[in-house]
Design a protein around this motif. Structure first.
Motif, PDB file in Angstrom:
ATOM      1  N   HIS A 131       0.802  -1.256   0.049  1.00  0.00           N
ATOM      2  CA  HIS A 131       0.046  -0.103  -0.202  1.00  0.00           C
ATOM      3  C   HIS A 131       0.830   1.307  -0.072  1.00  0.00           C
ATOM      4  CE1 HIS A 131      -3.974  -1.776   0.875  1.00  0.00           C
ATOM      5  NE2 HIS A 131      -3.487  -2.613   1.220  1.00  0.00           N
ATOM      6  N   ARG A 176      -2.951   5.255   5.014  1.00  0.00           N
ATOM      7  CA  ARG A 176      -2.788   4.187   4.090  1.00  0.00           C
ATOM      8  C   ARG A 176      -3.861   4.504   2.925  1.00  0.00           C
ATOM      9  NH1 ARG A 176      -4.587  -2.011   4.766  1.00  0.00           N
ATOM     10  NH2 ARG A 176      -6.514  -0.715   4.091  1.00  0.00           N
ATOM     11  N   ARG A 177      -3.087   4.387   1.729  1.00  0.00           N
ATOM     12  CA  ARG A 177      -4.058   4.376   0.534  1.00  0.00           C
ATOM     13  C   ARG A 177      -4.924   2.881   0.358  1.00  0.00           C
ATOM     14  NH1 ARG A 177      -3.215   5.978  -4.831  1.00  0.00           N
ATOM     15  NH2 ARG A 177      -4.901   5.562  -5.911  1.00  0.00           N
ATOM     16  N   ARG A 178      -6.210   3.191   0.051  1.00  0.00           N
ATOM     17  CA  ARG A 178      -7.046   2.247   0.070  1.00  0.00           C
ATOM     18  C   ARG A 178      -6.787   0.948  -0.721  1.00  0.00           C
ATOM     19  NH1 ARG A 178     -10.803   5.029  -1.453  1.00  0.00           N
ATOM     20  NH2 ARG A 178     -11.719   5.583   0.444  1.00  0.00           N
ATOM     21  N   ASP A 179      -6.261   1.320  -2.052  1.00  0.00           N
ATOM     22  CA  ASP A 179      -6.274   0.253  -2.755  1.00  0.00           C
ATOM     23  C   ASP A 179      -4.645  -0.270  -3.118  1.00  0.00           C
ATOM     24  OD1 ASP A 179      -8.512   2.091  -5.099  1.00  0.00           O
ATOM     25  OD2 ASP A 179      -8.801   0.389  -3.789  1.00  0.00           O
ATOM     26  N   LYS A 183      -8.778   9.019  -1.329  1.00  0.00           N
ATOM     27  CA  LYS A 183      -8.279   7.511  -1.611  1.00  0.00           C
ATOM     28  C   LYS A 183      -7.500   6.816  -0.619  1.00  0.00           C
ATOM     29  CE  LYS A 183      -8.312   8.694  -6.600  1.00  0.00           C
ATOM     30  NZ  LYS A 183      -7.561   8.789  -7.956  1.00  0.00           N
ATOM     31  N   ASP A 191      -7.817   5.198   3.178  1.00  0.00           N
ATOM     32  CA  ASP A 191      -8.701   4.687   4.102  1.00  0.00           C
ATOM     33  C   ASP A 191      -8.682   4.586   5.456  1.00  0.00           C
ATOM     34  OD1 ASP A 191      -9.075   1.280   3.479  1.00  0.00           O
ATOM     35  OD2 ASP A 191      -7.169   2.490   3.852  1.00  0.00           O
ATOM     36  N   THR A 192      -7.412   4.673   5.931  1.00  0.00           N
ATOM     37  CA  THR A 192      -6.833   4.470   7.261  1.00  0.00           C
ATOM     38  C   THR A 192      -6.006   5.426   7.777  1.00  0.00           C
ATOM     39  OG1 THR A 192      -7.187   2.005   6.804  1.00  0.00           O
ATOM     40  CG2 THR A 192      -5.814   2.742   8.845  1.00  0.00           C
TER      41      THR A 192
END
Length: 126
Positions: free
Chosen positions: A32, A98-101, A112, A114-115
């Motif tokens: 990520h 943290r980037r989701r994807d 973009k 999510d955490t």
């Protein structure tokens, strides 16, 4: 649930340096992208820097280019933000995210990610 814990925030004089650390509990950390954002009370979250999941590319907001450096250690699930030549206007709460994807390219868009960590306060005295 993934947790991000930031540390390293402090009171520093203008012109000096500080180093922020973010440790992730995510066992997929290494795939990520990670980012740093900052947010003052009552203001929108603002992009600071991001780093590719491989650590090969990094991205910076114009106002920190040449002063801040983002890096990561995938073996330790950790991302860093080295901040040099700090200015009073860098005073803020800094959050890692943290980037989701996974396996994604760079992005400055907070939507973009999510955490988020709880943040660490950096105060720069002028």
């Amino acid at each position: 649930q993934v947790q991000l814990v930031e540390s390293g925030g402090e009171l520093v004089q203008a012109g000096n340096s500080a180093r922020l650390t973010c440790v992730s509990s995510d066992d997929t950390f290494s795939i990520h992208n990670m980012g740093w954002f900052r947010q003052a009370p009552g203001k929108e979250r603002e992009f600071v820097a991001a780093i590719h999941w491989r650590g090969t590319n990094s991205y910076y907001a114009d106002y920190v280019k040449g002063r801040f450096t983002i890096s990561r250690d995938n073996a330790k699930n950790t991302v860093f933000l080295q901040m040099n030549s700090l200015k009073h206007e860098d005073t803020d709460v800094y959050h890692c995210a943290r980037r989701r994807d996974p396996y994604s390219s760079g992005s400055e868009d907070p939507n973009k990610f999510d955490t988020w960590g709880q943040g660490t306060q950096v105060t720069v005295s002028s």
